[in-house]
Write a protein that holds these residues in place. Sequence first.
Motif, PDB file in Angstrom:
ATOM      1  N   ASP A 105       0.825  -1.207   0.000  1.00  0.00           N
ATOM      2  CA  ASP A 105       0.000   0.000   0.000  1.00  0.00           C
ATOM      3  C   ASP A 105       0.862   1.261   0.000  1.00  0.00           C
ATOM      4  O   ASP A 105       0.658   2.185   0.786  1.00  0.00           O
ATOM      5  CB  ASP A 105      -0.942  -0.002   1.209  1.00  0.00           C
ATOM      6  N   THR A 106       1.846   1.282  -0.907  1.00  0.00           N
ATOM      7  CA  THR A 106       2.789   2.388  -1.006  1.00  0.00           C
ATOM      8  C   THR A 106       2.450   3.266  -2.196  1.00  0.00           C
ATOM      9  O   THR A 106       2.200   2.758  -3.296  1.00  0.00           O
ATOM     10  CB  THR A 106       4.233   1.862  -1.154  1.00  0.00           C
ATOM     11  N   GLU A 107       2.447   4.563  -1.996  1.00  0.00           N
ATOM     12  CA  GLU A 107       2.144   5.504  -3.071  1.00  0.00           C
ATOM     13  C   GLU A 107       3.328   5.613  -4.020  1.00  0.00           C
ATOM     14  O   GLU A 107       4.461   5.796  -3.582  1.00  0.00           O
ATOM     15  CB  GLU A 107       1.841   6.885  -2.484  1.00  0.00           C
ATOM     16  N   PRO A 108       3.100   5.483  -5.348  1.00  0.00           N
ATOM     17  CA  PRO A 108       4.203   5.617  -6.301  1.00  0.00           C
ATOM     18  C   PRO A 108       4.840   7.002  -6.234  1.00  0.00           C
ATOM     19  O   PRO A 108       4.224   7.973  -5.784  1.00  0.00           O
ATOM     20  CB  PRO A 108       3.529   5.387  -7.667  1.00  0.00           C
ATOM     21  N   ALA A 109       6.089   7.080  -6.686  1.00  0.00           N
ATOM     22  CA  ALA A 109       6.850   8.333  -6.770  1.00  0.00           C
ATOM     23  C   ALA A 109       7.083   8.972  -5.400  1.00  0.00           C
ATOM     24  O   ALA A 109       7.120  10.190  -5.268  1.00  0.00           O
ATOM     25  CB  ALA A 109       6.155   9.321  -7.698  1.00  0.00           C
ATOM     26  N   THR A 110       7.244   8.150  -4.377  1.00  0.00           N
ATOM     27  CA  THR A 110       7.584   8.640  -3.042  1.00  0.00           C
ATOM     28  C   THR A 110       8.900   8.004  -2.603  1.00  0.00           C
ATOM     29  O   THR A 110       9.419   7.082  -3.243  1.00  0.00           O
ATOM     30  CB  THR A 110       6.488   8.281  -2.025  1.00  0.00           C
ATOM     31  N   LYS A 111       9.441   8.501  -1.490  1.00  0.00           N
ATOM     32  CA  LYS A 111      10.681   7.924  -0.969  1.00  0.00           C
ATOM     33  C   LYS A 111      10.479   6.460  -0.579  1.00  0.00           C
ATOM     34  O   LYS A 111      11.355   5.623  -0.789  1.00  0.00           O
ATOM     35  CB  LYS A 111      11.167   8.749   0.229  1.00  0.00           C
ATOM     36  N   GLU A 112       9.326   6.176   0.002  1.00  0.00           N
ATOM     37  CA  GLU A 112       9.045   4.794   0.374  1.00  0.00           C
ATOM     38  C   GLU A 112       8.969   3.890  -0.850  1.00  0.00           C
ATOM     39  O   GLU A 112       9.433   2.743  -0.837  1.00  0.00           O
ATOM     40  CB  GLU A 112       7.724   4.715   1.146  1.00  0.00           C
ATOM     41  N   ALA A 113       8.375   4.432  -1.933  1.00  0.00           N
ATOM     42  CA  ALA A 113       8.253   3.649  -3.167  1.00  0.00           C
ATOM     43  C   ALA A 113       9.613   3.325  -3.756  1.00  0.00           C
ATOM     44  O   ALA A 113       9.803   2.259  -4.354  1.00  0.00           O
ATOM     45  CB  ALA A 113       7.408   4.416  -4.190  1.00  0.00           C
ATOM     46  N   GLU A 114      10.579   4.243  -3.609  1.00  0.00           N
ATOM     47  CA  GLU A 114      11.933   3.979  -4.089  1.00  0.00           C
ATOM     48  C   GLU A 114      12.489   2.700  -3.466  1.00  0.00           C
ATOM     49  O   GLU A 114      13.063   1.855  -4.154  1.00  0.00           O
ATOM     50  CB  GLU A 114      12.849   5.153  -3.738  1.00  0.00           C
ATOM     51  N   VAL A 115      12.313   2.566  -2.158  1.00  0.00           N
ATOM     52  CA  VAL A 115      12.865   1.413  -1.454  1.00  0.00           C
ATOM     53  C   VAL A 115      12.075   0.149  -1.769  1.00  0.00           C
ATOM     54  O   VAL A 115      12.649  -0.903  -2.084  1.00  0.00           O
ATOM     55  CB  VAL A 115      12.874   1.679   0.065  1.00  0.00           C
ATOM     56  N   ILE A 116      10.743   0.248  -1.706  1.00  0.00           N
ATOM     57  CA  ILE A 116       9.895  -0.925  -1.914  1.00  0.00           C
ATOM     58  C   ILE A 116      10.044  -1.470  -3.330  1.00  0.00           C
ATOM     59  O   ILE A 116      10.185  -2.688  -3.532  1.00  0.00           O
ATOM     60  CB  ILE A 116       8.425  -0.581  -1.625  1.00  0.00           C
ATOM     61  N   SER A 117      10.016  -0.596  -4.330  1.00  0.00           N
ATOM     62  CA  SER A 117      10.140  -1.068  -5.709  1.00  0.00           C
ATOM     63  C   SER A 117      11.511  -1.692  -5.957  1.00  0.00           C
ATOM     64  O   SER A 117      11.631  -2.682  -6.693  1.00  0.00           O
ATOM     65  CB  SER A 117       9.901   0.077  -6.682  1.00  0.00           C
ATOM     66  N   THR A 118      12.544  -1.124  -5.327  1.00  0.00           N
ATOM     67  CA  THR A 118      13.882  -1.696  -5.475  1.00  0.00           C
ATOM     68  C   THR A 118      13.937  -3.111  -4.916  1.00  0.00           C
ATOM     69  O   THR A 118      14.521  -4.015  -5.535  1.00  0.00           O
ATOM     70  CB  THR A 118      14.922  -0.815  -4.760  1.00  0.00           C
ATOM     71  N   LEU A 119      13.321  -3.323  -3.760  1.00  0.00           N
ATOM     72  CA  LEU A 119      13.295  -4.662  -3.180  1.00  0.00           C
ATOM     73  C   LEU A 119      12.526  -5.635  -4.072  1.00  0.00           C
ATOM     74  O   LEU A 119      12.942  -6.786  -4.273  1.00  0.00           O
ATOM     75  CB  LEU A 119      12.654  -4.616  -1.789  1.00  0.00           C
ATOM     76  N   GLY A 120      11.394  -5.168  -4.618  1.00  0.00           N
ATOM     77  CA  GLY A 120      10.612  -6.029  -5.510  1.00  0.00           C
ATOM     78  C   GLY A 120      11.386  -6.389  -6.769  1.00  0.00           C
ATOM     79  O   GLY A 120      11.372  -7.548  -7.212  1.00  0.00           O
ATOM     80  N   ILE A 121      12.063  -5.425  -7.362  1.00  0.00           N
ATOM     81  CA  ILE A 121      12.827  -5.665  -8.586  1.00  0.00           C
ATOM     82  C   ILE A 121      14.022  -6.565  -8.304  1.00  0.00           C
ATOM     83  O   ILE A 121      14.332  -7.473  -9.085  1.00  0.00           O
ATOM     84  CB  ILE A 121      13.272  -4.332  -9.209  1.00  0.00           C
ATOM     85  N   THR A 122      14.706  -6.322  -7.181  1.00  0.00           N
ATOM     86  CA  THR A 122      15.845  -7.163  -6.824  1.00  0.00           C
ATOM     87  C   THR A 122      15.407  -8.610  -6.642  1.00  0.00           C
ATOM     88  O   THR A 122      16.078  -9.547  -7.118  1.00  0.00           O
ATOM     89  CB  THR A 122      16.509  -6.655  -5.539  1.00  0.00           C
ATOM     90  N   GLY A 123      14.285  -8.809  -5.967  1.00  0.00           N
ATOM     91  CA  GLY A 123      13.762 -10.165  -5.814  1.00  0.00           C
ATOM     92  C   GLY A 123      13.412 -10.801  -7.142  1.00  0.00           C
ATOM     93  O   GLY A 123      13.663 -11.993  -7.365  1.00  0.00           O
ATOM     94  N   SER A 124      12.872 -10.007  -8.057  1.00  0.00           N
ATOM     95  CA  SER A 124      12.514 -10.548  -9.373  1.00  0.00           C
ATOM     96  C   SER A 124      13.758 -10.926 -10.167  1.00  0.00           C
ATOM     97  O   SER A 124      13.740 -11.905 -10.929  1.00  0.00           O
ATOM     98  CB  SER A 124      11.690  -9.521 -10.153  1.00  0.00           C
ATOM     99  N   ILE A 125      14.845 -10.167 -10.013  1.00  0.00           N
ATOM    100  CA  ILE A 125      16.083 -10.484 -10.737  1.00  0.00           C
ATOM    101  C   ILE A 125      16.669 -11.800 -10.240  1.00  0.00           C
ATOM    102  O   ILE A 125      17.075 -12.656 -11.040  1.00  0.00           O
ATOM    103  CB  ILE A 125      17.104  -9.344 -10.574  1.00  0.00           C
ATOM    104  N   ILE A 126      16.698 -11.985  -8.922  1.00  0.00           N
ATOM    105  CA  ILE A 126      17.217 -13.234  -8.363  1.00  0.00           C
ATOM    106  C   ILE A 126      16.356 -14.413  -8.797  1.00  0.00           C
ATOM    107  O   ILE A 126      16.862 -15.458  -9.245  1.00  0.00           O
ATOM    108  CB  ILE A 126      17.278 -13.147  -6.828  1.00  0.00           C
TER     109      ILE A 126
END
Length: 224
Positions: A105-126
């Motif tokens: 439940d994170t709003e896009p284009a926020t500081k929190e979204a930067e961290v959350i999306s990075t974790l999601g993308i990193t998990g997808s890469i692995i």
Amino acid sequence: MDNKRFEELWFKPVIRVGMVTLLLAAALSFFPVIFLYMKYGVFPPFEVAMKSWGMIAALFGAFYVVEPISYYSVLGMSGTYLSFLSGNISNLRLPCAAMALEVTDTEPATKEAEVISTLGITGSIITNLIGTTLAAFVGAALIKVLPPVIASAFTNYTVPAIFGAVFGQFAIKYPKLAVVGIGIPVILRFTTTLPAWVLIIASVFGTIIIARLFYNMENKSVKS
């Protein structure tokens, strides 16, 4: 955390590491050509190389501009570096980042979204590395034993299905923009003879402009 502190801890290291890794990947992509030249003396004529590049640029040049801008709000800065380095952006990185924002439940284009999306993308890469390795061994053999109808569905409709799921996910949250986002390309497709790359640019930037207008109108109504 204020913006200045976040920039020091997050944006600057991300830019520094991202630029180095992307430039290094770009340089290493020439390694096979250099190896063929040094080992076998094979090298494409400059004219042929430029014609080949021109053909690719004509087909995919619009994505050079459209993808970084249109995906940035979901991927974030670090996610953009990771995604363009690892590939499979539209059919894997973007849906994973969007789902990570959705479940938290994170709003896009926020500081929190930067961290959350990075974790999601990193998990997808692995996960992608593991899945791709397995698919390289069993995927082709599995497709061969499946009935032709099912195999055709896998090869032809997987990417459209992912796009449709992502569109539906955001359409629920932003129904007005969903109408605009799908309406612009449909109208242009049936009323003009514009090439596909023009439709892509018009659809992406048209939706962004109208979204901005909606945002300004909502702000004015709240203030009044």
